[in-house]
Each structure stands twice: as structure tokens, then as C-alpha cells.
Design an enzyme around this catalytic site. Structure first.
Site, PDB file in Angstrom:
ATOM      1  N   GLY C  72       0.809  -1.211   0.000  1.00  0.00           N
ATOM      2  CA  GLY C  72       0.000   0.000   0.000  1.00  0.00           C
ATOM      3  C   GLY C  72       0.844   1.263   0.000  1.00  0.00           C
ATOM      4  N   THR C  73       1.925   1.236   0.735  1.00  0.00           N
ATOM      5  CA  THR C  73       2.773   2.423   0.823  1.00  0.00           C
ATOM      6  C   THR C  73       3.373   2.758  -0.535  1.00  0.00           C
ATOM      7  OG1 THR C  73       3.253   2.028   3.155  1.00  0.00           O
ATOM      8  CG2 THR C  73       4.826   3.383   1.934  1.00  0.00           C
ATOM      9  N   GLN C 178      -7.740   0.327   3.201  1.00  0.00           N
ATOM     10  CA  GLN C 178      -8.604  -0.196   4.263  1.00  0.00           C
ATOM     11  C   GLN C 178      -9.997  -0.594   3.794  1.00  0.00           C
ATOM     12  OE1 GLN C 178      -7.843  -1.238   7.147  1.00  0.00           O
ATOM     13  NE2 GLN C 178      -5.836  -0.333   7.522  1.00  0.00           N
ATOM     14  N   SER C 198      -3.643  -3.127  -0.886  1.00  0.00           N
ATOM     15  CA  SER C 198      -2.530  -3.844  -0.266  1.00  0.00           C
ATOM     16  C   SER C 198      -2.958  -5.248   0.103  1.00  0.00           C
ATOM     17  CB  SER C 198      -2.105  -3.071   0.988  1.00  0.00           C
ATOM     18  OG  SER C 198      -1.043  -3.715   1.639  1.00  0.00           O
ATOM     19  N   THR C 236      11.791  -7.334 -10.763  1.00  0.00           N
ATOM     20  CA  THR C 236      11.270  -8.683 -10.961  1.00  0.00           C
ATOM     21  C   THR C 236       9.979  -8.840 -10.166  1.00  0.00           C
ATOM     22  OG1 THR C 236      13.469  -9.583 -11.309  1.00  0.00           O
ATOM     23  CG2 THR C 236      11.772 -11.144 -10.650  1.00  0.00           C
ATOM     24  N   CYS C 324       3.245   7.022  22.836  1.00  0.00           N
ATOM     25  CA  CYS C 324       4.036   7.666  23.872  1.00  0.00           C
ATOM     26  C   CYS C 324       5.463   7.717  23.343  1.00  0.00           C
ATOM     27  CB  CYS C 324       3.959   6.833  25.144  1.00  0.00           C
ATOM     28  SG  CYS C 324       5.031   7.377  26.469  1.00  0.00           S
TER      29      CYS C 324
HETATM   30  C1  LIG Z   1      -5.100   3.710   4.691  1.00  0.00           C
HETATM   31  C2  LIG Z   1      -3.770   3.063   4.527  1.00  0.00           C
HETATM   32  N1  LIG Z   1      -2.961   3.433   3.528  1.00  0.00           N
HETATM   33  C3  LIG Z   1      -1.754   2.870   3.326  1.00  0.00           C
HETATM   34  C4  LIG Z   1      -1.282   1.885   4.155  1.00  0.00           C
HETATM   35  C5  LIG Z   1       0.058   1.306   3.895  1.00  0.00           C
HETATM   36  O1  LIG Z   1      -0.010   0.039   3.312  1.00  0.00           O
HETATM   37  P1  LIG Z   1       1.142  -1.055   3.544  1.00  0.00           P
HETATM   38  O2  LIG Z   1       1.005  -1.489   4.960  1.00  0.00           O
HETATM   39  O3  LIG Z   1       0.803  -2.150   2.597  1.00  0.00           O
HETATM   40  O4  LIG Z   1       2.442  -0.400   3.265  1.00  0.00           O
HETATM   41  C6  LIG Z   1      -2.103   1.456   5.235  1.00  0.00           C
HETATM   42  C7  LIG Z   1      -1.673   0.400   6.170  1.00  0.00           C
HETATM   43  O5  LIG Z   1      -0.782   0.525   6.948  1.00  0.00           O
HETATM   44  C8  LIG Z   1      -3.358   2.065   5.427  1.00  0.00           C
HETATM   45  O6  LIG Z   1      -4.153   1.692   6.436  1.00  0.00           O
HETATM   46  C1  LIG Z   2      22.869  -6.901 -11.559  1.00  0.00           C
HETATM   47  C2  LIG Z   2      21.410  -6.808 -11.245  1.00  0.00           C
HETATM   48  N1  LIG Z   2      20.930  -5.705 -10.641  1.00  0.00           N
HETATM   49  C3  LIG Z   2      19.628  -5.583 -10.327  1.00  0.00           C
HETATM   50  C4  LIG Z   2      18.718  -6.567 -10.611  1.00  0.00           C
HETATM   51  C5  LIG Z   2      17.279  -6.357 -10.253  1.00  0.00           C
HETATM   52  O1  LIG Z   2      16.917  -7.086  -9.104  1.00  0.00           O
HETATM   53  P1  LIG Z   2      15.413  -7.616  -8.892  1.00  0.00           P
HETATM   54  O2  LIG Z   2      15.200  -8.683  -9.898  1.00  0.00           O
HETATM   55  O3  LIG Z   2      15.395  -8.130  -7.508  1.00  0.00           O
HETATM   56  O4  LIG Z   2      14.503  -6.450  -9.102  1.00  0.00           O
HETATM   57  C6  LIG Z   2      19.172  -7.750 -11.241  1.00  0.00           C
HETATM   58  C7  LIG Z   2      18.278  -8.855 -11.596  1.00  0.00           C
HETATM   59  O5  LIG Z   2      17.429  -8.786 -12.435  1.00  0.00           O
HETATM   60  C8  LIG Z   2      20.549  -7.854 -11.573  1.00  0.00           C
HETATM   61  O6  LIG Z   2      21.023  -8.941 -12.183  1.00  0.00           O
END
Ligand SMILES: Cc1ncc(COP(=O)(O)O)c(C=O)c1O
Ligand SMILES: Cc1ncc(COP(=O)(O)O)c(C=O)c1O
Lengths: 123, 385, 385, 123
Positions: C72-73, C178, C198, C236, C324
Site C-alpha cells: 500500500g505504501t 482499508q 494492499s 522482478t 508515547c
Molecule cells: C489507509 C492506509 N494506507 C496505506 C497503508 C500502507 O499500506 P502497507 O502497509 O501495505 O504499506 C495502510 C496500512 O498501513 C493504510 O491503512
Molecule cells: C545486476 C542486477 N541488478 C539488479 C537486478 C534487479 O533485481 P530484482 O530482480 O530483484 O529487481 C538484477 C536482476 O534482475 C541484476 O542482475
């Protein structure tokens, strides 16, 4: 699998692959000039393509399309070959993926060029 | 199609059974959000902490220097953008053989007023540290160089580049996605300030990665939101993924050396076999400074994808080094940077070996490759036909 | 501690067994990289495609309008930055009760020269569409409003805001993290152009999310690299995560309505129980326009974390509405925006119900809450003591 | 668990909680003026704190720290209470998490204020 059984069959077992000595017509088509190339050779008797050969640089479907085109063309009138469409080749291949349609274009283009060449020589 | 042989471990790997076993409970039983202060949350937090410690131990760094991300691509984006944005503007140095995750990130930053120098490589795909030195300007804010190239396997002279960077106090980011867990990495000895790694390349899960950030490195975060990962990377932690990555690293730490030896021997067997049976073929990349399991072939005058397709029909998974896009055979930017001529580059096929690979697999692939190449060459409109 | 009751489903949820079953093979057997053209890659691609179709069907959108993210983020960051950067500069409208993933993203964009208006809410946490209307300027480039608030459960009048946005051709992003899979969402009727969701909030895995982007919406990507997700989001694909998210959505589509009814009844039981036994307590958020399973209590004069801790010691997981931090009781920005007085806000406790919640759980929590609050109030230096 | 068994015990069962009528000394400590507040009441006989009560607003550890401080202080000379350190309270509680150390500070501060108040009244 991305490709139809027919595409795979023609890719694995291309019909009429190879070159021809003293053809009555030859034609090429290149795709955006980047090494991808298909070339057809025709042997013509009584206005008909009695023997066809092709050579190609290119990806799997390009080979399959050329092979299929050579099959579709054999025995047909040379005039007719100019009218063979990419769509006909694709249909005969039972479809091509969107991003490989060009394979049929290239084959159709090269075949047309070879046919025109034969007509020119004859005429 | 009876037999199946996977020779594409540089693309992705299966999750190791030991890794899977550790991850499983975190999906269904230990499902709390690590930010929650109750017992459910604390259980999840413990899993995250343990994973971080394991990776820290492996890299001999402090756990606080590690940030979890969604994969190698995010790590690369985070590293390069995080360094760049923390400085606002300036000059970036990278190479012409980087993964797109670094390459295109630098290009994107150029759109924001940064300047980029893309240092070239030799025919082996190797950088010349002197060229990096010459590229350095007074306003250079970051250097990003990959450790080993994913396509040809060449390992870069990071130590020398690290020394240069350190002398000039320029932060050095290293994309180690293809080396982390495969060969030893000493971030202090090599002068590395940031290091990207990814789970799915080392028998961990997909969708998880990490970035080592040396303490004191000026960085900003690029994903905003909650206060996760010590405010460096917002977003609910991918707990099972993190746990899996931690375990994968632990397993690699244990198995890495023996596996590297085994793969080197298999790779040699493969290349000897190919060379003996396929005419006009080369092994690309550096002859000695290379990844243990990577064998990238250049098969002259044949088109990559046709070979991949031919092997695929035999149950074999390898990767094309050149892509056929809308009718163009486009050699990868790596092969272009290495100056590989088109007639060779168009037939680039990368075979990358891994845990499951056996000598029988290798022999089977060699046996399949020979007739495929032969057949493909029969239709060629060139001399080779 | 024998009994364990999880009432923190807005924070995270366990993975549904049906979801788990579908994901499993993608870790160890169908481990190919979906970008690979061989059979291993195609098998993975199929899983990704099916998931995309399932979600598209649920949202009644086209599969091409969905982009997978790491959660979600990231979806929120992607939506807001993607819209903003595609326009280069201008004015953003959001609210004071957004999740930090939107809130801080807007703030970060202010650092890049964008201007932000943060529209306030009423005492129920609800936006007034007229205020949004008044905030619109000729240079407004995006509006981002959450669907339901994660802390108090209030559902925003998206339809009216969507109408405003559409009239003025301003893209509307809705953070539905949500609500997605909990209540029906009709993106066309509501005038939504982008929608964040999410996995881990709906019994899918952590570390996966998605963004719906209406066809034709001008956007740029924020994670650069390979050509994944139709060049919108490099990296990926997290195949098991995507498969899990797709299945989670399918399960929610089936169970959503019945579950919402059940949870509404349980929430009522909960609130009736609390009200009857705990003096000086309120239910925050809107009385009717609210999430089925969310019950956020305001317990006057008592400090949130103490209640959370007290319940934790009884095996119950709930969430503190005020933190807190270094000695300060800081009510969340949501409660502050709602104008909740400090003596009530400091005792905010969010209980969020879910699939596993039973009537016995509810009665147990009520029974535990009463003495905890009583005890905490005994030490108070105020009238309530 | 983030908190020691002792912290939890004093949180769940705070000793000497409540107010006192006509104390010999009272003292408060607020933490950055945000509602978090601890107040001590002392009953002094012969220079010693014979009875202690506290009230507090605050998170769990704040309650535990005040409770522990009230135990540590009972029976001691009032002079002595001024010297009771946050560290002593924390040690008696078997530790506090880094971000909750303030709980002991607040308790020590409030107790010191109450002691000074008693000394002032007495003096
Ligand atoms: C309204 C809302 N937006 C965004 C997020 C972020 O999603 P995620 O936890 O998948 O990063 C949340 C949850 O924490 C959420 O409740
Ligand atoms: C040298 C290199 N950098 C970055 C990536 C990207 O990583 P990811 O597949 O986890 O997004 C890959 C693989 O595809 C890679 O071989």
C-alpha cells in the site's frame, strides 16, 4: 507456449530451406535494416512457382513464417504470389503473438519481391 | 518433453527448502505487523530482527546499516536516488554495462538536472579504474558500479574503484545482486558504501531485497510513509520475505564456497562440451574474473531467441542475450558496450548454473544445442549456411 | 496467557489458507522469472496474468489498468508522485487524515516545489466535499483522498469528490487500502482514477499491493529499471505475492458481503459491551459511514499504550491510537485533525475485527478491558480517579 | 516482551497508588508539558517518609516507575529522597527500554520535588 503447434513445427522443421542456383526470381525483405532478413528464390515454369527456397536471419517465428510462405506459394501462379498477404501466412500458422506479427510481414514482403523479380525477368 | 533443465539462475532461483520452512509460519501464524507493540507484533518483529542480524553477520556490518526493500531494483533505485537527492544536484558516474535498475535511474536523474557519465568497458565487459578516475569531477556526488555483470558474468575491479572513491570522499554504490551470496564480499576492504542485493537470486523469495548503507552516509529515503526501517524505507515490512532472505543468506554463507567450486567445474565442462561440438561459438565475458555459474555463449550468425526456443522445446531454460523486438534483433546494451560485432551478438545465449545443476544436465544441454544450432544455420542467407 | 485474541486486523491479517495453498507452488516449483521466455518463465507469467485478471474482474476494470507494487505504501507513493512528476509542478490536494504514505509523500513533493493543501475534517473524521471544491485551483494537478480511515474507520464521500474532480479534469487518487475487499468499490461510479490497495490487509501476503490506474491517466513511473508491468514499475515481479493477492481478492469477492454483516454485528456487540461496562468512553469516527470491523475507542484520561499493554498481558492484540514517544503522549494526526480533546485522545484504542473474530472473543475483550481501565484510572491525578 | 517482569508487575499492581489528604510534601514532574505527569505525596515522621502515594498520567512504564519509586522511598530519610536517581529506579525495575527511560526520570523528578517540598515546609 507462446506459439502455435504449427509455428513450432515449421520452426523446428522448416520446409524448403536453403538456396537455389540460377533462380528465375529472388527477393529480399529486411526489417528496419537490423540484420533481420528473409530471402526467397523461385523456379518458374509456365508462370507457376514450381520450386521455392528460402533463407532467413531472424527469430523463430520468422523462420516459421518463411517456411509456411514457401508451402503456400508452391505451385501457384507467380502473379498470385504478389497478392499473398501477411494475414494469410499468419492464419496458416494458426496465429502469431502480437509482437511477432512482423514475421509474417517479412515473409510476405520477401515473397512478393521474388515474384516481382521473376515477372520482371520474364517480361 | 520429459527432462527439464533450468539453466537460468541469474534470472531467478527456486526457494531453498530450508528457507521455505522458516518462512512458512510467518504467513499464517506469526502474522502480526512488526510495528504493533502487542505479542503478535513482537513475534513478527523478532523474525525481522533475526534476519537482519544474520545478514549483518554475513556481510560483517552492523544490523543498523541494513535496510530491507522490495528487491534488487528498489535497492538500486534507493541507493542512487537516495545519494543524489540528499545532495540535490551534481554529477553521477556509472558504467555502460549496469543493470537497467541503475542505468535508467541515472537517466531519470538526468531529467532532474543531474549529469551522468557512463564509463565504457573493454571487450570482456570490464571497467578500467583509470577511466573512472578521469570521469571524476569536483561535483561528482556518487559512483555506482555493479559487482558482477548479470549477462556475461564479468566481475569488476571494485577494490580499485573503491580506493579512488574513498580518497575523494565520493560515496560508492555497488549493485551486488549477482554476487551477493555467490562470492565473498568485504565492504570495508573494497571501499563500498552502499550495496544492493536481492532475495530471489540466491534461493530466497522474490519481492525482497536489501541495501547496505554504511553508517554516516548521507542519504534520503525515496519511499515515504510510516517510520519503518528506522525511517529509511516506509511500508509494512514483508515479514515472511525478510525472514526468507535472512535464512537464504545464512544458507549461502554455509554453502557458498563449495557451491562456487562445483559450479566452476560444471561451467568448464559445459564450455568444453559446447566448444567441441558447436562451430563458431565464443564464451563472452572475462576469462577468469567471472561468476562461477555464468556461461554466456555467442553463437555466430544465429538468432538468440531461436536458440532459446529450440532449447525450450527440449525442456531447457536459458536466456536470450539479444531480444527480437518488433522485428529488430537488438543486442543487449552490455554486448553493445563490449563492442561485440552484430553477427556474434545476435546469437548471445546466457546459461546460468545453480544448485540443482548436474553434470548430466550439462551434457544433455550440450547434446541438444548442437543440432539446434546446425538446423538454424541451414536456413541462413550467409556464408555459414 | 492461554487465550489469544487478535483485534488488530487493520494493522495486518493472517494469510487465508486458500491463498496460501495457491501461493506455495510458486516458491519452489514455478519459480521462473516471468520475463523469461522459456517454459519456466511462462509458468510464472501465467500465475501473474491470472492474478491480474481476478483483480480486474473484482474491480470491473481492465487487467491493463492494474500495476503490482510492493504494498500500500508504494502504491500511494507511486500514485501521488507519478501524477505529480508527470506534470512537473503544481498544486496537490489531500486531507489531514491521510495515511502517512500519502501525507508524507505530499510533504516530500512540497520539498520539490509542489504546493499542498491539506483539507480538514469534522469531528467524525469526515471531509466536506465543499472544502475540497474550495481548495481547487487552476494549477491543481491531483487530488488524493483515502477511502476509509485506518484509525477511526470513517468512510469518505468519495463519490462527491470524484464528481468535482471529474468536472475539472483533475485526476483523483483514492487510498483504498482499508476498504478494498471489505466494502464494494465502483471506480467508475465514484470517479476514481487511481486506487491503492494492499495484500496483507485482506488475508493476502505482506509485501504486495497494487495500483489501479485508469486508462489514459498521465503518469510516470517512480521505480526505474527493466520493462516490467508494461514499463510502469520496474523490478522482478513478486510472483508468489501476486498470485496470493489475486487469490485473496477472489476469496474476498466471495466472502466480503457476509463477512461485513457478521463483523458489523460483532462490532455492535463490542461497543454495547464496552459502553455498558466502561465509564467515560466514546466510539470515535462516523456513527454510520464506517468500516464494518473497526471500533476505535476513546477512553478518557487513560493512556493508550497502557491499555494496549494491559490487554496484551491478557493475550489480546489491539492498537494504540496515541503513541508515547520519548515521554510525550502524542495523539495521532487523525485524532488531532478531528479535534478530539487531549483527555480523550490520549486514550485512543483501536480494535479491528476480522475473519477469526468470534462473539466469545468480543466478550472476553470487554471483560478484560473493564478492570484494566478501572485500575489505570485509580492512579490518575485527576477527577476521574 | 519489551518490559521486564518487574515492570509488568508494578504496572499491573501499582503499589501506593492514590492520593493523600494533608500531605507533608507534594511534588510533580511533567514531561515536556504534554499531559504526561507524575505526582507524589509524602507523609513525614522524624525526617522519614513513612507513607507515600502517587498519581500518574502516562504509559505503562511511567506507572511502574512511580510505583517502584514509592517502594524504594518508603522509610527513607527525606534528604535521601532528593538523591534517589532515575538509574536506581530503572535498576530496581530490571531495566527499561531505551525509549521509555523517561519513565524513571519522571518518577525520580516528582519524588525529588515532593521531598524538597517536605523539607521546605519543615524547614
Ligand atoms: C489507509 C492506509 N494506507 C496505506 C497503508 C500502507 O499500506 P502497507 O502497509 O501495505 O504499506 C495502510 C496500512 O498501513 C493504510 O491503512
Ligand atoms: C545486476 C542486477 N541488478 C539488479 C537486478 C534487479 O533485481 P530484482 O530482480 O530483484 O529487481 C538484477 C536482476 O534482475 C541484476 O542482475
Amino acid at each position: 507456449m507462446r506459439y502455435s503447434a504449427t509455428v513450432l513445427d515449421h520452426f523446428l522443421n522448416p520446409r524448403n530451406a536453403g538456396m537455389m542456383r540460377d533462380p528465375d526470381g529472388t527477393g529480399e525483405e529486411e526489417y528496419e535494416g537490423c540484420g533481420d532478413l528473409t530471402r526467397f528464390f523461385l523456379r518458374v515454369r509456365d508462370g507457376r512457382a514450381v520450386e521455392i527456397r528460402f533463407q532467413t536471419y531472424g527469430c523463430g517465428p520468422t523462420i516459421a513464417a518463411a517456411s509456411m510462405a514457401s508451402e503456400l506459394a508452391r505451385g501457384r501462379a507467380v502473379d498470385d504470389l504478389c497478392r499473398l498477404k501477411a494475414q494469410d501466412i499468419e492464419t496458416a500458422l494458426e496465429g502469431l503473438p502480437e509482437d511477432r506479427r512482423h514475421a509474417a510481414d517479412v515473409a510476405a514482403g520477401a515473397l512478393r519481391a521474388a515474384a516481382l523479380d521473376a515477372l520482371g525477368k520474364r517480361g | 518433453m520429459t527432462r527439464r533443465v533450468y539453466l537460468d539462475h541469474n534470472a531467478s532461483t527456486p526457494v531453498h527448502p530450508e528457507v521455505m520452512a522458516e518462512m512458512l509460519p510467518y504467513f499464517t501464524d506469526l502474522y502480526g505487523n512488526p510495528s504493533s507493540i502487542h505479542a503478535f507484533g513482537r513475534d513478527a518483529r523478532e523474525g525481522v530482527d533475526l534476519a537482519r542480524e544474520r545478514i549483518a553477520r554475513f556481510l560483517k556490518v552492523s544490523p543498523q546499516e541494513l535496510v530491507f526493500t522490495s528487491g534488487g531494483t528498489e535497492s538500486d533505485n534507493f541507493a542512487v536516488k537516495g545519494l543524489a537527492w540528499a545532495r540535490g544536484r551534481g554529477h553521477l558516474i556509472t558504467s555502460r554495462v549496469e543493470h537497467h535498475a541503475v542505468f535508467r535511474t541515472c537517466q531519470a536523474l538526468e531529467g532532474f538536472g543531474f549529469e551522468g557519465t557512463y564509463v565504457g568497458v573493454d571487450g570482456y565487459g570490464m571497467l578500467d579504474p583509470d577511466e573512472v578516475r578521469r570521469a571524476i569531477r569536483p561535483d561528482t556526488v556518487a559512483i555506482s558500479v555493479m559487482h558482477a555483470n548479470s549477462e556475461v558474468g564479468t566481475i569488476q575491479p571494485i577494490g580499485e574503484i573503491g580506493r579512488l572513491a574513498r580518497e575523494r570522499k565520493i560515496p560508492l554504490h555497488v549493485d551486488a545482486v549477482q554476487t551477493f551470496g555467490k562470492i565473498p564480499i568485504d565492504v570495508d576492504a573494497l571501499g563500498i558504501d552502499l550495496l544492493s542485493f536481492s532475495g530471489h537470486k540466491i534461493y530466497g523469495p522474490k519481492g525482497i531485497g536489501g541495501l547496505y548503507v554504511r553508517k554516516g552516509t548521507k542519504m534520503v529515503s525515496i519511499q515515504h510513509g510510516g517510520e519503518h526501517e528506522r525511517r529509511r524505507r516506509a511500508g509494512t515490512e514483508n515479514v515472511p520475505g525478510i525472514v526468507g532472505l535472512g535464512k537464504a543468506v545464512e544458507v549461502r554463507a554455509r554453502d557458498m564456497r563449495a557451491e562456487a567450486e562445483r559450479l566452476t567445474a560444471l561451467r568448464t565442462r559445459f564450455w568444453e562440451g559446447v566448444r567441441a561440438r558447436v562451430p563458431e561459438v565464443r564464451l563472452s565475458g572475462h576469462p577468469t574474473e567471472r561468476l562461477p555459474g555464468t556461461a554466456s555463449l555467442l553463437v555466430r550468425h544465429v538468432e538468440s531467441e531461436s536458440i532459446v526456443l529450440g532449447l525450450d522445446l527440449k525442456g531447457i531454460g536459458v536466456s536470450a542475450g539479444s531480444a527480437c523486438t518488433a522485428g529488430n534483433v537488438e543486442p543487449s546494451h552490455v554486448l553493445v558496450a563490449m563492442g561485440v560485432p552484430l553477427d556474434w551478438a545476435m546469437g548471445a545465449v546466457r546459461c546460468s548454473l545453480g544448485r540443482s545443476t548436474t553434470a548430466e544436465d550439462i551434457d544433455y544441454v550440450v547434446a541438444c544445442l548442437e543440432p539446434i544450432v546446425k538446423k538454424l544455420r541451414q536456413v541462413l542467407p550467409v556464408g555459414a549456411a
